[in-house]
Design a protein around this motif. Sequence first.
Motif, PDB file in Angstrom:
ATOM      1  N   CYS A   1       0.827  -1.205   0.000  1.00 52.86           N
ATOM      2  CA  CYS A   1       0.000   0.000   0.000  1.00 52.86           C
ATOM      3  C   CYS A   1       0.863   1.258   0.000  1.00 52.86           C
ATOM      4  CB  CYS A   1      -0.914   0.003   1.224  1.00 52.86           C
ATOM      5  SG  CYS A   1      -2.215  -1.241   1.128  1.00 52.86           S
ATOM      6  N   THR A   2       1.977   1.237   0.739  1.00 53.14           N
ATOM      7  CA  THR A   2       2.768   2.460   0.931  1.00 53.14           C
ATOM      8  C   THR A   2       3.890   2.601  -0.096  1.00 53.14           C
ATOM      9  OG1 THR A   2       4.370   1.360   2.370  1.00 53.14           O
ATOM     10  CG2 THR A   2       2.421   2.315   3.426  1.00 53.14           C
ATOM     11  N   GLY A   3       4.289   1.543  -0.754  1.00 50.52           N
ATOM     12  CA  GLY A   3       5.409   1.596  -1.691  1.00 50.52           C
ATOM     13  C   GLY A   3       6.755   1.301  -1.037  1.00 50.52           C
ATOM     14  N   GLY A   4       6.748   1.076   0.261  1.00 57.39           N
ATOM     15  CA  GLY A   4       7.966   0.650   0.951  1.00 57.39           C
ATOM     16  C   GLY A   4       8.929   1.795   1.202  1.00 57.39           C
TER      17      GLY A   4
ATOM     18  N   PHE B   1       0.203  -7.282   1.134  1.00 53.31           N
ATOM     19  CA  PHE B   1      -0.094  -6.967  -0.261  1.00 53.31           C
ATOM     20  C   PHE B   1      -1.255  -5.983  -0.332  1.00 53.31           C
ATOM     21  CE2 PHE B   1       1.715 -11.303  -1.384  1.00 53.31           C
ATOM     22  CZ  PHE B   1       2.808 -10.796  -2.092  1.00 53.31           C
ATOM     23  N   CYS B   2      -1.151  -5.005  -1.231  1.00 51.69           N
ATOM     24  CA  CYS B   2      -2.277  -4.120  -1.548  1.00 51.69           C
ATOM     25  C   CYS B   2      -3.089  -4.840  -2.628  1.00 51.69           C
ATOM     26  CB  CYS B   2      -1.751  -2.783  -2.079  1.00 51.69           C
ATOM     27  SG  CYS B   2      -3.064  -1.655  -2.547  1.00 51.69           S
ATOM     28  N   PRO B   3      -4.338  -5.172  -2.350  1.00 54.58           N
ATOM     29  CA  PRO B   3      -5.051  -6.094  -3.237  1.00 54.58           C
ATOM     30  C   PRO B   3      -5.570  -5.442  -4.529  1.00 54.58           C
ATOM     31  CG  PRO B   3      -6.448  -5.459  -1.426  1.00 54.58           C
ATOM     32  CD  PRO B   3      -5.146  -4.772  -1.193  1.00 54.58           C
TER      33      PRO B   3
ATOM     34  N   HIS C   1      -6.809   0.335   5.349  1.00 51.43           N
ATOM     35  CA  HIS C   1      -7.705   1.338   5.897  1.00 51.43           C
ATOM     36  C   HIS C   1      -7.277   2.746   5.464  1.00 51.43           C
ATOM     37  CE1 HIS C   1     -10.946   2.186   8.615  1.00 51.43           C
ATOM     38  NE2 HIS C   1     -10.228   3.101   9.231  1.00 51.43           N
ATOM     39  N   GLN C   2      -5.946   2.935   5.345  1.00 57.77           N
ATOM     40  CA  GLN C   2      -5.424   4.277   5.039  1.00 57.77           C
ATOM     41  C   GLN C   2      -5.018   4.438   3.576  1.00 57.77           C
ATOM     42  OE1 GLN C   2      -2.378   3.872   7.864  1.00 57.77           O
ATOM     43  NE2 GLN C   2      -3.646   4.516   9.606  1.00 57.77           N
TER      44      GLN C   2
ATOM     45  N   VAL D   1      -5.289   4.854  -0.390  1.00 56.18           N
ATOM     46  CA  VAL D   1      -6.209   5.420  -1.386  1.00 56.18           C
ATOM     47  C   VAL D   1      -6.625   4.343  -2.396  1.00 56.18           C
ATOM     48  CG1 VAL D   1      -6.444   7.158  -3.204  1.00 56.18           C
ATOM     49  CG2 VAL D   1      -5.191   7.700  -1.102  1.00 56.18           C
ATOM     50  N   LYS D   2      -5.634   3.524  -2.851  1.00 61.18           N
ATOM     51  CA  LYS D   2      -5.939   2.457  -3.830  1.00 61.18           C
ATOM     52  C   LYS D   2      -6.973   1.479  -3.244  1.00 61.18           C
ATOM     53  CE  LYS D   2      -1.448   1.906  -3.864  1.00 61.18           C
ATOM     54  NZ  LYS D   2      -0.098   1.325  -3.959  1.00 61.18           N
ATOM     55  N   CYS D   3      -6.762   1.095  -1.996  1.00 59.38           N
ATOM     56  CA  CYS D   3      -7.684   0.142  -1.354  1.00 59.38           C
ATOM     57  C   CYS D   3      -9.075   0.756  -1.169  1.00 59.38           C
ATOM     58  CB  CYS D   3      -7.145  -0.291   0.010  1.00 59.38           C
ATOM     59  SG  CYS D   3      -5.755  -1.417  -0.105  1.00 59.38           S
ATOM     60  N   GLN D   4      -9.103   2.003  -0.695  1.00 58.65           N
ATOM     61  CA  GLN D   4     -10.396   2.637  -0.420  1.00 58.65           C
ATOM     62  C   GLN D   4     -11.184   2.883  -1.724  1.00 58.65           C
ATOM     63  OE1 GLN D   4     -11.798   2.816   2.577  1.00 58.65           O
ATOM     64  NE2 GLN D   4      -9.953   1.795   3.311  1.00 58.65           N
TER      65      GLN D   4
END
Length: 576
Positions: free
Chosen positions: A74-77, A92-94, A131-132, A134-137
């Motif tokens: 999610c954050t790009g590391g 993983f960012c799904p 939760h935080q 943008v891609k997931c939300q």
Amino acid sequence: YTKLTSIGAFRKESMVGHYNEQRFDGKPNGGFYTQDDIKEIVAYAKEKHITVVPEIEMPGHATAALAAYPEFSCTGGPFEVGTKWGVLDDVFCPNENTLNFLKAVLDEVIPLFPSEYIHIGGDECPKTRWHQCVKCQTLIKEKRLKDEHELQSYFVTQIEKHINKKGKKIIGWDEILEGGLAPNAAVMSWRGTEGGIAAAKAKHFVVMSPGSHCYFDHYQGEQKTEPLAIGGYTPLETVYDFNPIPTELSAEESNYILGAQGNVWTEYMEDFAKVEYMSMPRMAALAEVLWGKDTSSNYTDFKNRLLLHFSLLDKMNVNYSKALFEVKAKISASDDHLLKVELAAANPTSSIFYTLDNTNPNNTSLLYRQPIIIEKNTTLKAASFDSNTQKSAVLEQKFEIHLATAATVSLKDEPSNSYKANGAFSLVDGMYGDRGKFGRDWLGFSGKDVMATINLGSVKKVQSITVDVLSSPASWIYYPKHITISYSENGFDYSAESTISVKEIESSKGVVKIEIPTTSIRYIKVNAYNQGKILEGNPGAGEPAWLFIDEIKVDCLLYTSPSPRDRQKSRMPSSA
Ligand code: ACM
Ligand code: ZN
């Protein structure tokens, strides 16, 4: 995706000792299986009629892959390959890109394994980053999902569709039930059996693997003499007692239970010899459970057959645990409420010799013939002997006697099956749980409060009450929010509650003592309130915290033990 092996397969160092010590060896470590390695393993297993099912863990427990390809987080590391194990927030960012990456990995994995199932993990995936993110939300809105749990369910369903297209089925840990189960998924139930029960009722196939019976990374014998393990206490007898088909299921639902699995997680297994040690002989007990015990078969029968097999294992140089030979101590209250210790050796023809003076037993020590009554602070040491040769490690148990020793205790809610020690009696058995190698003696409550009532049996003069609780956040164990203690002479009228805050519990290092002016007391209520959900940023965030409690000690400095004559008289019935 060559960086999976060049970066993801190597960590800079490993942990040594227990997690709580946070010690590291400074030595790089790693490796990976080539496709040829996998083919060799699968072929070897097939010769032995074994099917290898690979587990490609997602969306949690993926730090190694994210160290190689941080763009799938999610954050790009950036991330580094873990040197600590546990549950980590970066998963993983799904999103579409990650799904394509994982599908490509699976496309390479699937042809290597002839198994019907591919295990996709699914356990212990914190939703903190999702939760935080943008891609997931955005994805949650786009797909009209309710929350992050449904996002995981959406993700698993996408993976399932892909795997189904390749002619395979998925199996995953019981968390894949949260947010709705993917249509054809099988479930591996590890957090107790509830997940497995829910899945079978919904007509999904299940493999049972509850921590209470199937985790072979737990201790299998006395922690003092066994090699380092993660914790827990799952001796051979517990494994043999396992019933993989929960009684809650109807005959039809039971058909969905495929079997069970023993888990040999290797955080504390530095080489194959240790893997053998932790697996054997518990693996034999689980195999017999799953092949089907006939009704006449019981543990004693199994144990006696196993003793014969040990000579075969010796010939094959298998490094199996000899914890079975340990002298087992059963602690209970005698009829007249003294502490009674019954000893048993694995082999009924062995002799048990013991001491009560802190010396090591030998074949001229006291010979065990009948239950031992412990009336004062004592260290019991016992070992089993065959024809005068010592057969077992020395069992060593310290007893500290106090006014509540061997009293009657009732608990409003029972402890968890995984940490139930000797039930409520563990709170008054005069034995103190080890704070380093915890596993036995402590009662563990997952997400629940402890409501204990002690009946001292008669009115006694009391000056202090002490409660032992444990903290080990790495293992999800937290001190209670607070503890309340009250007492009564008649069982109806109770004193005002003394409240001990978590701050006071912390500063007393978990040994919580209240002093009172000498008071006549028969009943004591101890309530310890669970922390609730584990806070963000900690191992197990969002999961229920464990509350571990041991002895409730009741003292009075004025207390003198009964006169020898009284003791003689009162002991008659139990020693007869
Ligand atoms: C597990 O032990 N996390 C399946
Ligand atoms: Zn994300």
